[in-house]
Design an enzyme around this catalytic site. Structure first.
Site, mmCIF file in Angstrom:
data_model
loop_
_atom_site.group_PDB
_atom_site.id
_atom_site.type_symbol
_atom_site.label_atom_id
_atom_site.label_comp_id
_atom_site.label_asym_id
_atom_site.label_seq_id
_atom_site.Cartn_x
_atom_site.Cartn_y
_atom_site.Cartn_z
ATOM 1 N N SER A 62 38.699 33.392 42.156
ATOM 2 C CA SER A 62 39.381 34.417 42.932
ATOM 3 C C SER A 62 40.535 33.833 43.721
ATOM 4 O O SER A 62 41.246 34.564 44.386
ATOM 5 C CB SER A 62 38.394 35.130 43.860
ATOM 6 O OG SER A 62 37.560 34.211 44.484
ATOM 7 N N HIS A 96 39.983 37.892 36.385
ATOM 8 C CA HIS A 96 39.345 38.078 37.684
ATOM 9 C C HIS A 96 38.686 39.449 37.784
ATOM 10 O O HIS A 96 39.362 40.470 37.904
ATOM 11 C CB HIS A 96 40.397 37.885 38.793
ATOM 12 C CG HIS A 96 39.814 37.916 40.156
ATOM 13 N ND1 HIS A 96 40.482 38.412 41.244
ATOM 14 C CD2 HIS A 96 38.602 37.530 40.609
ATOM 15 C CE1 HIS A 96 39.710 38.319 42.309
ATOM 16 N NE2 HIS A 96 38.552 37.801 41.950
ATOM 17 N N GLU A 132 42.010 41.574 37.046
ATOM 18 C CA GLU A 132 43.330 40.949 37.193
ATOM 19 C C GLU A 132 43.438 39.853 36.133
ATOM 20 O O GLU A 132 42.543 38.997 36.039
ATOM 21 C CB GLU A 132 43.484 40.323 38.586
ATOM 22 C CG GLU A 132 43.643 41.333 39.713
ATOM 23 C CD GLU A 132 43.748 40.677 41.090
ATOM 24 O OE1 GLU A 132 44.491 41.193 41.936
ATOM 25 O OE2 GLU A 132 43.066 39.655 41.336
ATOM 26 N N ASN A 164 42.968 40.360 46.423
ATOM 27 C CA ASN A 164 42.447 39.553 47.529
ATOM 28 C C ASN A 164 43.490 39.253 48.598
ATOM 29 O O ASN A 164 43.161 39.056 49.763
ATOM 30 C CB ASN A 164 41.856 38.244 47.006
ATOM 31 C CG ASN A 164 40.504 38.486 46.364
ATOM 32 O OD1 ASN A 164 39.886 39.518 46.623
ATOM 33 N ND2 ASN A 164 40.059 37.573 45.538
HETATM 34 N N1 CAA Z 1 24.993 48.463 36.216
HETATM 35 C C1 CAA Z 1 25.597 49.597 35.844
HETATM 36 N N2 CAA Z 1 25.940 50.568 36.707
HETATM 37 C C2 CAA Z 1 25.646 50.379 37.997
HETATM 38 C C3 CAA Z 1 25.020 49.228 38.451
HETATM 39 C C4 CAA Z 1 24.695 48.239 37.495
HETATM 40 N N3 CAA Z 1 24.139 47.076 37.852
HETATM 41 N N4 CAA Z 1 24.868 49.332 39.788
HETATM 42 C C5 CAA Z 1 25.373 50.522 40.157
HETATM 43 N N5 CAA Z 1 25.839 51.162 39.070
HETATM 44 C C6 CAA Z 1 26.454 52.486 39.036
HETATM 45 C C7 CAA Z 1 25.574 53.483 39.734
HETATM 46 O O1 CAA Z 1 24.532 53.949 38.922
HETATM 47 C C8 CAA Z 1 26.561 54.553 40.091
HETATM 48 O O2 CAA Z 1 26.905 55.279 38.910
HETATM 49 P P1 CAA Z 1 26.463 56.815 38.750
HETATM 50 O O3 CAA Z 1 27.486 57.606 39.496
HETATM 51 O O4 CAA Z 1 26.509 57.017 37.271
HETATM 52 O O5 CAA Z 1 25.121 56.905 39.351
HETATM 53 C C9 CAA Z 1 27.781 53.752 40.480
HETATM 54 O O6 CAA Z 1 27.635 52.499 39.818
HETATM 55 C C10 CAA Z 1 27.887 53.528 41.979
HETATM 56 O O7 CAA Z 1 26.717 52.852 42.426
HETATM 57 P P2 CAA Z 1 25.800 53.294 43.639
HETATM 58 O O8 CAA Z 1 25.525 54.757 43.607
HETATM 59 O O9 CAA Z 1 24.654 52.363 43.720
HETATM 60 O O10 CAA Z 1 26.617 52.938 44.920
HETATM 61 P P3 CAA Z 1 27.774 53.644 45.691
HETATM 62 O O11 CAA Z 1 28.199 54.929 45.133
HETATM 63 O O12 CAA Z 1 27.334 53.570 47.090
HETATM 64 O O13 CAA Z 1 28.969 52.601 45.445
HETATM 65 C C11 CAA Z 1 30.075 50.522 45.466
HETATM 66 C C12 CAA Z 1 28.763 51.223 45.648
HETATM 67 C C13 CAA Z 1 30.552 50.668 44.030
HETATM 68 C C14 CAA Z 1 29.816 49.043 45.764
HETATM 69 C C15 CAA Z 1 31.124 51.149 46.439
HETATM 70 O O14 CAA Z 1 30.645 51.098 47.738
HETATM 71 C C16 CAA Z 1 32.446 50.424 46.383
HETATM 72 O O15 CAA Z 1 33.276 50.695 45.529
HETATM 73 N N6 CAA Z 1 32.653 49.497 47.328
HETATM 74 C C17 CAA Z 1 33.858 48.671 47.350
HETATM 75 C C18 CAA Z 1 33.675 47.524 46.405
HETATM 76 C C19 CAA Z 1 34.869 46.618 46.390
HETATM 77 O O16 CAA Z 1 35.856 46.794 47.064
HETATM 78 N N7 CAA Z 1 34.762 45.565 45.566
HETATM 79 C C20 CAA Z 1 35.787 44.582 45.444
HETATM 80 C C21 CAA Z 1 35.359 43.365 46.174
HETATM 81 S S1 CAA Z 1 36.585 42.108 46.087
HETATM 82 C C22 CAA Z 1 36.140 41.198 44.775
HETATM 83 O O17 CAA Z 1 35.142 41.361 44.156
HETATM 84 C C23 CAA Z 1 37.083 40.140 44.380
HETATM 85 C C24 CAA Z 1 36.915 38.824 44.963
HETATM 86 O O18 CAA Z 1 37.403 37.889 44.390
HETATM 87 C C25 CAA Z 1 36.286 38.618 46.258
#
Ligand code: CAA
Length: 285
Positions: free
Chosen positions: A119, A140, A152, A190
């Site tokens: 990342s 990424h 990315e 990021n």
């Molecule tokens: N496999 C498949 N699908 C999954 C899953 C898995 N392991 N886990 C969850 N899902 C699905 C769920 O079933 C749900 O789909 P449906 O609508 O079909 O039910 C969907 O994904 C959303 O999951 P949840 O209902 O459990 O959770 P939520 O609606 O509260 O969303 C979240 C959770 C997706 C994390 C949301 O809060 C979100 O988008 N948060 C922001 C995440 C973000 O910004 N990530 C980037 C981080 S930065 C990074 O990663 C880069 C780095 O280098 C640091």
């Protein structure tokens, strides 16, 4: 080139989800960890997540079986000889990555593309540890990789167009949307997201608002799906700190100065979800 066999090195939070994504799209996946204990943890985790989805009617038992059937679990590199693509998703430490590339390169066929999920570390630097910088690329993924649509794609200085195009097409095959990013510290997401999380840490450190109130403010005031501190816990506070430090060290721009509270929490091993405690306590879940 046609990519069918994907070898994933490192099956922590990111590597395991990436394995699931490829397996669910019918790719032959090798998921590699250094120890049987890590493999057992990863198998238990994916079994648990998929079983829950089946129980909730979000996935059929056949779909779950299909995913698990497509993953081979490995603690050696024997199957690298069939890899079209290696995705390295180990710790954000260039010396660790360097050591891995040294171990795997001779075992990979000529055609194998090596992608890193780093990342923040320079793709050009990592590519230079290999003898195939033209077949090396940054891929990424975002956490949780099973859900987040973006990948990315970062070219190192020597990444060939052929490599880039093959990986861009692959992203679409696994249902993701690629964006092309020139190499720079933090890439795009990021560079914006991690300073925001860092600023949220300053707000807590300075006593401006509580952890819960900072997160509520950003959820309700900026329509973010989760607050920045909960997101930091999800990403891993050590990962957030490593990204801030890389951006600072590469640019010497004070806007990338890591918050002392963030550093202190990492030193205390309060890393977020993965250690059971960060800004929030996950030990009971
Ligand atoms: N496999 C498949 N699908 C999954 C899953 C898995 N392991 N886990 C969850 N899902 C699905 C769920 O079933 C749900 O789909 P449906 O609508 O079909 O039910 C969907 O994904 C959303 O999951 P949840 O209902 O459990 O959770 P939520 O609606 O509260 O969303 C979240 C959770 C997706 C994390 C949301 O809060 C979100 O988008 N948060 C922001 C995440 C973000 O910004 N990530 C980037 C981080 S930065 C990074 O990663 C880069 C780095 O280098 C640091």
């Amino acid at each position: 080139m046609s990519i069918k066999n994907v070898f994933i090195i490192g099956i922590g939070t990111m590597g395991l989800d990436i394995a699931q994504v490829f397996a669910s799209h019918g790719f032959a996946v090798c998921a590699y960890a250094r120890s049987e204990a890590s493999l057992d943890r990863a198998k238990a985790k994916i079994n648990g997540t998929l079983s829950k989805r089946v129980a909730r009617g979000k996935m059929t038992q056949d779909e779950m079986d299909f995913i698990l059937h497509n993953i081979d679990w490995e603690t050696d590199y024997n199957k690298l000889d069939r890899a079209d693509l290696v995705i390295e998703a180990v710790a954000e430490d260039s010396s660790v990555k360097h050591e891995i590339y040294d171990q795997i390169e001779a075992l990979c066929p000529e055609r194998t593309i090596i992608a890193t999920n780093t990342s923040s570390i320079s793709i050009t630097e990592l590519a230079a540890y290999t003898t195939r910088p033209d077949r090396f690329i940054g891929m990424h993924f975002f956490n949780p990789a099973t859900v987040m649509k973006l990948i990315e794609l970062i070219r190192g200085m020597n990444t060939s167009d052929e490599t880039f195009n093959a990986i861009e097409e692959l992203c679409r095959e696994i249902g993701k949307e690629p964006v092309e990013v020139s190499e720079c510290p933090g890439f795009v997401v990021n560079r914006i997201l991690i300073p925001m999380i860092n600023e949220a840490c300053f707000i807590v450190q300075d006593g401006v608002a509580s952890i819960q109130d900072v997160d509520t403010a950003m959820k309700l005031g900026a329509n973010h799906p989760m607050g920045p501190l909960a997101l930091g816990d999800l990403i891993g506070l050590d990962v957030c700190l490593a990204i801030m430090d890389t951006m600072f060290n590469e640019t010497h721009d004070s806007k990338f100065r890591a918050c002392p509270l963030l550093r202190k929490m990492v030193r205390a091993k309060l890393l977020g979800k993965k250690t059971g405690r960060g800004f929030y306590d996950y030990s009971a879940k």
